[in-house]
Design a protein around this motif. Structure first.
Motif, mmCIF file in Angstrom:
data_model
loop_
_atom_site.group_PDB
_atom_site.id
_atom_site.type_symbol
_atom_site.label_atom_id
_atom_site.label_comp_id
_atom_site.label_asym_id
_atom_site.label_seq_id
_atom_site.Cartn_x
_atom_site.Cartn_y
_atom_site.Cartn_z
ATOM 1 N N ALA A 12 0.846 -1.195 0.000
ATOM 2 C CA ALA A 12 0.000 0.000 0.000
ATOM 3 C C ALA A 12 0.879 1.241 0.000
ATOM 4 N N SER A 13 0.517 2.232 -0.790
ATOM 5 C CA SER A 13 1.341 3.438 -0.902
ATOM 6 C C SER A 13 1.310 4.276 0.357
ATOM 7 N N ALA A 14 0.244 4.170 1.133
ATOM 8 C CA ALA A 14 0.091 4.989 2.337
ATOM 9 C C ALA A 14 -0.860 4.297 3.295
ATOM 10 N N THR A 15 -0.733 4.606 4.579
ATOM 11 C CA THR A 15 -1.695 4.093 5.549
ATOM 12 C C THR A 15 -3.083 4.645 5.235
ATOM 13 N N GLY A 16 -3.124 5.835 4.627
ATOM 14 C CA GLY A 16 -4.402 6.405 4.221
ATOM 15 C C GLY A 16 -5.188 5.498 3.290
ATOM 16 N N ILE A 17 -4.492 4.743 2.462
ATOM 17 C CA ILE A 17 -5.152 3.771 1.583
ATOM 18 C C ILE A 17 -5.824 2.682 2.415
ATOM 19 N N LEU A 18 -5.154 2.242 3.472
ATOM 20 C CA LEU A 18 -5.714 1.202 4.339
ATOM 21 C C LEU A 18 -6.942 1.717 5.079
ATOM 22 N N ILE A 19 -6.915 2.994 5.460
ATOM 23 C CA ILE A 19 -8.080 3.593 6.117
ATOM 24 C C ILE A 19 -9.249 3.679 5.134
ATOM 25 N N TYR A 20 -8.959 4.005 3.893
ATOM 26 C CA TYR A 20 -9.991 4.040 2.853
ATOM 27 C C TYR A 20 -10.646 2.662 2.709
ATOM 28 N N ARG A 21 -9.830 1.615 2.691
ATOM 29 C CA ARG A 21 -10.370 0.255 2.580
ATOM 30 C C ARG A 21 -11.216 -0.087 3.810
ATOM 31 N N ILE B 212 -7.889 11.673 3.589
ATOM 32 C CA ILE B 212 -7.302 10.521 2.900
ATOM 33 C C ILE B 212 -6.504 10.970 1.684
ATOM 34 N N TYR B 213 -7.024 11.926 0.935
ATOM 35 C CA TYR B 213 -6.290 12.436 -0.224
ATOM 36 C C TYR B 213 -4.943 13.018 0.222
ATOM 37 N N THR B 214 -4.947 13.757 1.330
ATOM 38 C CA THR B 214 -3.715 14.354 1.829
ATOM 39 C C THR B 214 -2.723 13.286 2.261
ATOM 40 N N ALA B 215 -3.209 12.218 2.853
ATOM 41 C CA ALA B 215 -2.337 11.112 3.247
ATOM 42 C C ALA B 215 -1.641 10.506 2.031
ATOM 43 N N ILE B 216 -2.415 10.264 0.986
ATOM 44 C CA ILE B 216 -1.853 9.668 -0.229
ATOM 45 C C ILE B 216 -0.867 10.615 -0.890
ATOM 46 N N LEU B 217 -1.257 11.888 -1.016
ATOM 47 C CA LEU B 217 -0.380 12.868 -1.648
ATOM 48 C C LEU B 217 0.937 12.975 -0.890
ATOM 49 N N SER B 218 0.866 12.986 0.440
ATOM 50 C CA SER B 218 2.068 13.140 1.265
ATOM 51 C C SER B 218 3.025 11.975 1.100
ATOM 52 N N SER C 112 3.620 13.620 -3.708
ATOM 53 C CA SER C 112 2.787 14.218 -4.770
ATOM 54 C C SER C 112 2.793 13.341 -6.022
ATOM 55 N N PHE C 113 2.715 12.025 -5.793
ATOM 56 C CA PHE C 113 2.648 11.015 -6.862
ATOM 57 C C PHE C 113 3.945 10.955 -7.667
ATOM 58 N N GLU D 46 -3.587 1.914 -7.528
ATOM 59 C CA GLU D 46 -4.591 2.126 -6.482
ATOM 60 C C GLU D 46 -4.528 3.550 -5.949
ATOM 61 N N SER D 47 -3.314 4.099 -5.833
ATOM 62 C CA SER D 47 -3.170 5.476 -5.351
ATOM 63 C C SER D 47 -3.922 6.445 -6.244
ATOM 64 N N PHE D 48 -3.719 6.315 -7.555
ATOM 65 C CA PHE D 48 -4.371 7.220 -8.496
ATOM 66 C C PHE D 48 -5.882 6.975 -8.541
ATOM 67 N N GLU D 49 -6.261 5.697 -8.443
ATOM 68 C CA GLU D 49 -7.692 5.372 -8.495
ATOM 69 C C GLU D 49 -8.426 5.974 -7.296
ATOM 70 N N VAL D 50 -7.881 5.772 -6.095
ATOM 71 C CA VAL D 50 -8.528 6.302 -4.900
ATOM 72 C C VAL D 50 -8.498 7.827 -4.909
ATOM 73 N N ALA D 51 -7.358 8.404 -5.277
ATOM 74 C CA ALA D 51 -7.265 9.867 -5.333
ATOM 75 C C ALA D 51 -8.281 10.439 -6.306
ATOM 76 N N GLY D 52 -8.452 9.780 -7.444
ATOM 77 C CA GLY D 52 -9.429 10.241 -8.430
ATOM 78 C C GLY D 52 -10.840 10.220 -7.878
ATOM 79 N N LYS D 53 -11.170 9.181 -7.141
ATOM 80 C CA LYS D 53 -12.502 9.090 -6.540
ATOM 81 C C LYS D 53 -12.705 10.196 -5.502
ATOM 82 N N LEU D 54 -11.652 10.498 -4.758
ATOM 83 C CA LEU D 54 -11.764 11.530 -3.730
ATOM 84 C C LEU D 54 -11.919 12.918 -4.356
ATOM 85 N N VAL D 55 -11.218 13.148 -5.457
ATOM 86 C CA VAL D 55 -11.379 14.410 -6.176
ATOM 87 C C VAL D 55 -12.801 14.527 -6.711
#
Length: 318
Positions: free
Chosen positions: A123-132, A149-155, A159-160, A168-177
């Motif tokens: 997982a790219s970030a713990t934020g991804i695990l929280i999303y799941r 969650i977006y901030t967790a992934i970006l950090s 910034s990707f 998964e990072s881009f997919e989740v970030a896209g959904k959050l946007v």
């Protein structure tokens, strides 16, 4: 495993959410994402960290609710420890305060200190695990949680820009946007709201730049004298390590920050060839393949020499 954690949350009344000290963007953002969500569903929730929320993360919803102290004798049905790697980084006393502990993390070699240890090193970030986890809970993610969650992934993906920025990072970030998160708002909060003292400290730190003779590793140093001279604090040094890392040809960047007399926190960043997580563990620390750290005792000169010698060995082969 997500189902088991979800069941524990549903059956618990009081819940403590904690992350590692000297928290980064992923640790704080994940903590606040889960805090906001569990509070909304009616849980008695406390968000805890031994250190303050960094200034560039105070735009996040719930940041003013995070506490640095727990009342004596206060206990919880459940403790959720995020992004810590080891319980000591969040506080070993949490075990006595929580009837059950859950470890949610993406660090390799994460300590199995919980009754449940949900660790996904891919997982790219713990934020991804929280999303799941929130999806497993059936939580309809709202704007405050999406922003965190977006901030967790970006950090944690730089910034990707880092290699952990997976599909998964881009997919989740896209959904959050799509839910309303404004990428500029987050980028502005993280990168475009610097305090003057931070730039003054950076100016002093850049004067300490050292590049190895081979050109494959470089370092910056911040001493206690520099902090005192500028009025800056440790949180103002966040991302200083990116400057030596950005030098062409440098594969490993090192950042030395004095935390006490004869004690330095050493951060490592790799562009991929060197496993700095393994290197940090040699020095009693830990972390990821590309990002890690350790706490070393000694003079600045002795610590730099020790670290540089080991890096020279690791990078001796072309």
């Amino acid at each position: 495993m997500l189902q088991k954690i979800s069941e524990l949350i549903n059956s618990s009344r009081s819940i403590l959410i904690a992350s590692h000290s000297s928290p980064d963007g992923d640790a704080i953002s994940s903590t606040l994402a889960l805090y906001n969500a569990l509070k909304k569903i009616g849980k008695e929730v406390v968000a805890y960290n031994r250190d303050e929320v960094p200034g560039d993360l105070r735009f996040l919803p719930g940041s003013d609710a995070l506490t640095r102290e727990l009342p004596p004798g206060c206990s919880f049905d459940l403790g959720l420890v995020l992004d810590a790697g080891e319980l000591r980084r969040a506080g070993t006393e949490l075990r006595d305060r929580c009837a059950r502990l859950v470890n949610i993390d993406h660090h390799p070699h994460s300590e199995n200190f919980g009754e449940i240890n949900y660790v996904d090193v891919k997982a790219s970030a713990t934020g991804i695990l929280i999303y799941r986890l929130l999806n497993e809970l059936g939580y309809a993610i709202d704007y405050p949680v999406a922003l965190c969650i977006y901030t967790a992934i970006l950090s944690d993906t730089g910034s990707f820009r880092y290699s952990n920025a997976d599909p998964e990072s881009f997919e989740v970030a896209g959904k959050l946007v799509a839910m309303g998160v404004d990428p500029w708002q987050v980028a502005s909060g993280l990168y475009e709201s610097q305090e003057e003292v931070r730039l003054k400290l950076l100016g002093l730190a850049l004067q300490t730049l050292e590049v190895s003779p081979c050109g494959r590793f470089a370092a910056l140093t911040v001493t206690g004298e520099m902090l005192a001279a500028t009025g800056a604090t440790a949180e103002h040094t966040d991302r200083f390590i990116n400057y030596p890392r950005s030098i062409e040809g440098v594969e490993v960047a090192v950042f030395f920050r004095q935390v006490d007399a004869g004690q330095f926190k050493v951060g490592f960043r790799s562009k991929g060839h060197v496993d700095v997580g393994s290197l940090a563990r040699e020095f009693g620390g830990g972390g990821h393949h590309n990002a890690a750290g350790a706490l070393l005792k000694g003079t600045a000169a002795a610590i730099r020499r020790q670290v540089f010698e080991r890096l020279g060995e690791l990078l001796s082969n072309p």
